[in-house]
Design an enzyme around this catalytic site. Structure first.
Site, mmCIF file in Angstrom:
data_model
loop_
_atom_site.group_PDB
_atom_site.id
_atom_site.type_symbol
_atom_site.label_atom_id
_atom_site.label_comp_id
_atom_site.label_asym_id
_atom_site.label_seq_id
_atom_site.Cartn_x
_atom_site.Cartn_y
_atom_site.Cartn_z
ATOM 1 N N HIS A 268 1.022 -1.237 -0.069
ATOM 2 C CA HIS A 268 -0.026 0.016 0.032
ATOM 3 C C HIS A 268 1.077 1.099 0.016
ATOM 4 O O HIS A 268 1.630 1.419 -0.752
ATOM 5 C CB HIS A 268 -0.970 -0.008 1.270
ATOM 6 N N HIS A 307 -2.564 -2.058 -9.756
ATOM 7 C CA HIS A 307 -3.400 -1.365 -8.843
ATOM 8 C C HIS A 307 -4.654 -2.161 -8.867
ATOM 9 O O HIS A 307 -4.884 -2.757 -9.927
ATOM 10 C CB HIS A 307 -3.731 0.092 -9.420
ATOM 11 N N ASP A 363 2.827 5.431 -6.457
ATOM 12 C CA ASP A 363 4.073 5.635 -5.888
ATOM 13 C C ASP A 363 5.193 5.513 -6.640
ATOM 14 O O ASP A 363 6.307 5.317 -6.236
ATOM 15 C CB ASP A 363 3.976 4.414 -4.999
#
Ligand code: ACO
Length: 437
Positions: A268, A307, A363
């Site tokens: 995450h 994702h 990210d």
């Protein structure tokens, strides 16, 4: 028009059931009536990782993962990132509408009044070792806030909830900056409320002996946009954790500390830290093919890729890529950007990633910018948590107002042994022995 329904036929009994459809959803509890025999518990759905289960209804955040669309309260993320400040977006998320100029002024002042933390909390921070991970420090100090504000337990009062939300928004950057300075062995810096939310955070991080911190406007804007991009993302792992813990009527500090814990994981919010470690490990362009081969053979993951919801380019990653160039003009180029771009290029053309619809997520590039700004990878998830705080609080508030909300308590499919006869300790074989027997 008649109410839409779905008809289910149970091949075990040949019985049919009509289940109402609302918002393209059926209620799991409507399946309970499906039974092979009357004494049976009834049918449930099985959904490890909740890949196809709506745990709540929400009006906060919309994502179309196939098209790569993200909107907060109906506004496209691109517009908000370009035109708003983080606190403006925070207001939008929490209150549902963008603030007027005077509302924003009042809101900033309210948050600004709550940036300081109790001196005892500094002592609490001092108890951590010099090399403590700043996420561990943040999680613990947010939980510790609960002991400073025992009235926060009165979650039934909206006025009381609003007070805790303001406190958390005000204090999270302070706690994050203290965690950072603790690891550097630097004295904590007092907040400066003449600065904006993000500029003040920079002041608390980086001010040394100068009487007034002078933030670089490009870096301040970049950091502010990063906070906006991270502000909410509907029912992700940490937000679901906030709702789950909040559903037991725990106070918001405890719930938010648990949400931070969920964010810490490398699958995450911890992925940004993991991306940088991965890039360090790859080291140079010639090592990329070997690395990609290992990923395709299932030995490791390409961190910052893939994702649960986006099966297209994450719109946040697109914006972050453009910010990177602006930041590098101030800080100098982070050489890892070339490595990351090459990894992305190879992955986007490779069948393994194309077939699985794996694209860069938020990210993939954020850590490279943070590193260029001078943050160590350990701080990356802390920065994510600052931005996401308002999203967690907004979902918590929505939960508190939801007449359908109940304590989160999933079911399980029990596959263990049936009732067994008790064996006295002297007669037990022990697991190893019985496996050998
Ligand atoms: N690298 C290589 N393969 C991957 C990756 C990856 N990053 N992500 C998914 N896959 C593969 C899986 O191995 C699986 O392949 P298979 O069908 O052959 O078994 C397939 O793609 C589907 O993957 P799942 O793990 O089932 O997808 P899920 O939706 O459960 O996981 C997750 C999503 C956790 C984000 C995953 O893509 C991942 O681990 N990514 C890397 C970590 C990361 O970047 N996390 C940040 C997410 S964004 C955020 O939380 C802020």
């Amino acid at each position: 028009m008649a109410e839409p329904k779905i008809t289910l036929t149970d091949s075990r009994t040949d019985k049919s059931y009509e289940v109402p459809i609302q918002n393209s959803t059926i209620r799991a509890i409507d399946l309970r009536q499906v039974r092979e025999v009357p004494e049976e518990f009834g049918m449930m759905t099985y959904d490890p990782g909740y890949t196809n289960t709506a745990s709540c209804s929400s009006k906060v955040c919309f994502i179309d993962g196939d098209k790569g669309i993200l909107r907060y309260r109906g506004y496209p993320i691109e517009n908000l990132a370009e035109n708003c400040t983080y606190t403006e977006v925070a207001y939008l998320l929490l209150y549902g509408e963008l603030p007027t100029q005077s509302e924003l002024g009042g809101w900033n002042a309210e948050i600004g009044m709550r940036t300081m933390v109790h001196e005892n909390l500094k002592k609490f921070m001092d108890g951590f070792r010099y090399d403590a991970h700043p996420m561990g420090m943040l999680i613990s100090s947010v939980a510790a806030l609960s002991t400073f504000y025992p009235e926060a337990k009165n979650i039934q009062s909206k006025t009381n909830r609003r007070m805790q939300q303001l406190r958390l928004l005000g204090k999270i950057p302070t706690l994050a900056a203290y965690a950072y300075r603790h690891s550097q062995g630097l004295p904590y810096t007092m907040p400066d409320n003449e600065l904006t939310y993000t500029e003040n955070f920079m002041n608390m991080l980086w001010r040394r002996t100068e009487p007034k911190y002078d933030p670089d406007p490009v870096l301040a804007k970049a950091l502010d946009v990063l906070f906006i991009l991270h502000a909410d993302h509907e029912q992700n792992c940490s937000t679901s954790t906030m709702r789950t813990v909040g559903s037991s009527n725990a106070d918001p500090y405890i719930s938010l500390s648990a949400a931070c814990g969920a964010l810490y994981g490398p699958l995450h919010g911890g992925a940004n830290e993991a991306v940088l470690k991965m890039l360090d490990e790859i080291g140079s362009m010639e090592n990329i093919p070997k690395f990609i081969k290992e990923v395709k053979e299932g030995e490791r993951r390409l961190m910052g890729f893939g994702h649960r919801v986006y099966k297209n380019y994450d719109p946040r990653a697109k914006i972050i890529k453009t910010i990177a160039d602006q930041v590098f003009e101030v800080t100098g180029k982070n050489p890892k950007i070339e490595l990351a771009k090459e990894l992305e290029k190879i992955a986007l053309e490779d069948d393994y990633f194309v077939k699985r619809r794996l694209y860069p997520n938020v990210d993939f590039y954020s850590g490279i910018i943070y590193e260029a700004m001078g943050f160590r990878p350990e701080m990356f998830t802390v920065l994510f948590a600052i931005g996401r705080t308002v999203g967690w609080l907004t979902h918590w508030e929505e939960l508190m107002e939801d007449p359908e909300a109940r304590i989160a308590r999933p079911r399980q499919v029990y596959l263990g042994p049936g009732e067994r006869e008790f064996v006295p300790i002297a007669e037990r074989l022990g697991k190893m022995q019985s496996e050998r027997a």
